[in-house]
Design a protein around this motif. Structure first.
Motif, PDB file in Angstrom:
ATOM      1  N   ILE A   1       9.438   8.429   4.022  1.00 51.18           N
ATOM      2  CA  ILE A   1       8.326   8.141   4.930  1.00 51.18           C
ATOM      3  C   ILE A   1       8.689   8.444   6.374  1.00 51.18           C
ATOM      4  O   ILE A   1       9.753   8.053   6.854  1.00 51.18           O
TER       5      ILE A   1
ATOM      6  N   SER B   1       3.066   7.968   7.877  1.00 49.08           N
ATOM      7  CA  SER B   1       2.344   6.718   8.123  1.00 49.08           C
ATOM      8  C   SER B   1       1.076   6.968   8.910  1.00 49.08           C
ATOM      9  O   SER B   1       0.905   8.005   9.557  1.00 49.08           O
TER      10      SER B   1
ATOM     11  N   ARG C   1       2.239   4.268  -3.236  1.00 54.55           N
ATOM     12  CA  ARG C   1       2.032   5.712  -3.115  1.00 54.55           C
ATOM     13  C   ARG C   1       3.342   6.467  -2.880  1.00 54.55           C
ATOM     14  O   ARG C   1       3.341   7.633  -2.468  1.00 54.55           O
ATOM     15  N   ALA C   2       4.465   5.818  -3.191  1.00 57.99           N
ATOM     16  CA  ALA C   2       5.784   6.386  -2.896  1.00 57.99           C
ATOM     17  C   ALA C   2       6.175   7.540  -3.811  1.00 57.99           C
ATOM     18  O   ALA C   2       7.224   8.148  -3.620  1.00 57.99           O
TER      19      ALA C   2
ATOM     20  N   ILE D   1       5.534  10.650   2.609  1.00 60.08           N
ATOM     21  CA  ILE D   1       4.442   9.882   3.194  1.00 60.08           C
ATOM     22  C   ILE D   1       4.561  10.000   4.708  1.00 60.08           C
ATOM     23  O   ILE D   1       5.659   9.860   5.261  1.00 60.08           O
TER      24      ILE D   1
ATOM     25  N   TYR E   1       0.832  -1.217   0.000  1.00 60.26           N
ATOM     26  CA  TYR E   1       0.000   0.000   0.000  1.00 60.26           C
ATOM     27  C   TYR E   1       0.863   1.263   0.000  1.00 60.26           C
ATOM     28  O   TYR E   1       0.679   2.173  -0.825  1.00 60.26           O
ATOM     29  N   TYR E   2       1.825   1.325   0.924  1.00 61.43           N
ATOM     30  CA  TYR E   2       2.659   2.533   0.987  1.00 61.43           C
ATOM     31  C   TYR E   2       3.591   2.637  -0.217  1.00 61.43           C
ATOM     32  O   TYR E   2       3.796   3.735  -0.761  1.00 61.43           O
TER      33      TYR E   2
ATOM     34  N   VAL F   1       7.829  -2.102   5.466  1.00 61.81           N
ATOM     35  CA  VAL F   1       7.180  -0.935   4.844  1.00 61.81           C
ATOM     36  C   VAL F   1       8.213   0.074   4.377  1.00 61.81           C
ATOM     37  O   VAL F   1       8.188   0.534   3.222  1.00 61.81           O
ATOM     38  N   THR F   2       9.129   0.430   5.257  1.00 59.57           N
ATOM     39  CA  THR F   2      10.108   1.465   4.896  1.00 59.57           C
ATOM     40  C   THR F   2      11.022   0.996   3.772  1.00 59.57           C
ATOM     41  O   THR F   2      11.359   1.768   2.875  1.00 59.57           O
TER      42      THR F   2
ATOM     43  N   VAL G   1       9.068   1.363   0.516  1.00 57.93           N
ATOM     44  CA  VAL G   1       8.952   2.766   0.100  1.00 57.93           C
ATOM     45  C   VAL G   1      10.289   3.279  -0.429  1.00 57.93           C
ATOM     46  O   VAL G   1      10.350   3.947  -1.475  1.00 57.93           O
TER      47      VAL G   1
END
Length: 365
Positions: free
Chosen positions: A97, A56, A48-49, A54, A44-45, A86-87, A90
């Motif tokens: 982020i 969180s 949108r990078a 971003i 998801y993240y 996640v990171t 991204v």
């Protein structure tokens, strides 16, 4: 094409590719048990990078900081490892982020915090506020919040330490920085706003006292990870979750001046964003600009034209687009080319799985 939104920019040690921010939005998809960020959140993240930054979703700093079912934490090694997925995802897409660090205070229910009584600045229950708990189904079960207990000095010291440790954990998890959630009626906001704080010690009463907890938490986090990796989010004119201030213009201009002394990297202002809400007065935005010399981010009901004007008028440096990012993973591209925006499905915002999270397509001409 919106030019100002795509000008090069410096944000502390980062150089965002544009001035578009994906602001924090609760999505309640963390893995259970343990409130752990997971692979679908990483997808998801990463989708949108292309945002310049971003932030969180709100991430609880302790087991008793949690307000809603299925939200992620950042206080265990398992949670840190989850966020690292996640990171990494991204950063692999050349994104940046920050982690939003969150303590909800009174905006919770014992079912979400292991049966404990919630804590707040004061023993004042938030009126007409509901949160959702895990009721054994995939659908969030909404319940009324309960009366909190007023925090002791020891509680204040402990929560400050929890914030400091959470900031260190965020850096360990690979985040580029952190955003302190001091908005929307959550714990720090419960100290700031006069009508939510009836303390008679050095944390209540006059404006300086009501800003003391914010000051101490920011001091702890800046000492831990550096001012160039700390942002703060405020919601000056909202009354979300029952927090109301008698003199919000005065209080939040003072808060901005206080944060300016810490040289934090940005101040993120959440504007009232329901459909018929009044606009934030330009005079207040000018006062915020005067009080705070760092990067100013505004979020709330912005489109490309309104964002362009805010940047060109010198009122903002970056603009957050919340709901549009839900259904438009390629939002910066769409704004740049003037492509149409998709509408999100409100029924899939909280809880569930991939549907309504990672299945929105990019634009095809």
């Amino acid at each position: 094409m919106s030019l100002s939104l795509f000008q090069p920019f410096t944000l502390g040690r980062l150089t965002p590719k544009n001035r578009i921010v994906m602001p924090p939005m609760t999505r309640s998809r963390a893995s259970q048990p343990g409130d752990v960020a997971n692979d679908i959140m990483a997808t998801y993240y990463a989708q949108r990078a292309s945002a310049g930054l971003i932030v969180s979703e709100g991430t609880q700093i302790s087991a008793t900081a949690k307000g809603y079912a299925w939200t992620p934490g950042i206080y265990t090694q398992e949670q840190i490892a989850g966020w690292r997925k996640v990171t990494d995802a991204v950063h692999a897409k050349d994104g940046a982020i920050f982690a939003q660090l969150w303590h909800v205070g009174r905006v919770t229910h014992p079912d979400n915090i292991g049966g404990e009584q919630p804590i707040s600045s004061s023993a004042i229950r938030a009126e007409n506020v509901k949160v959702f708990v895990d009721n054994g189904s995939d659908e969030p079960g909404f319940v009324d919040v309960v009366e909190p207990r007023a925090m002791t000095k020891d509680d204040i010291q402990q929560v400050t330490e929890d914030y400091r440790q959470a900031a260190l954990n965020a850096i360990e998890a690979g985040f580029d920085g952190i955003e302190l959630h001091a908005a929307n009626g959550y714990l720090i906001n419960q100290f700031i706003d006069s009508e939510a704080n009836d303390r008679s010690d050095e944390y209540g009463g006059c404006q300086e006292n009501r800003l003391r907890f914010l000051d101490e938490v920011v001091t702890a986090m800046v000492d831990a990870i550096g001012a160039d990796r700390v942002g703060v989010r405020l919601a000056p004119l909202t009354t979300l979750n029952g927090t109301v201030d008698a003199n919000p213009i005065e209080t939040y201009t003072a808060a901005a001046a206080l944060l300016n002394k810490h040289s934090i990297v940005y101040l993120h202002i959440a504007e009232v964003d329901w459909d018929d809400a009044p606009d934030t007065p330009v005079s207040f935005k000018r006062a915020m600009r005067k009080a705070f010399q760092g990067v100013l981010i505004y979020a709330g009901r912005y489109n490309a034209d309104k964002a362009e004007h805010a940047i060109n008028d010198g009122l903002a440096d970056m603009i957050g687009f919340g709901r549009p990012f839900v259904a438009n993973p390629d939002l910066p591209e769409r704004l740049f080319h003037g492509y149409p925006l998709e509408e999100h499905d409100p029924n899939t915002l909280f809880g569930g799985g991939e549907k309504g999270l990672i299945d929105y397509p990019t634009y095809k001409a």
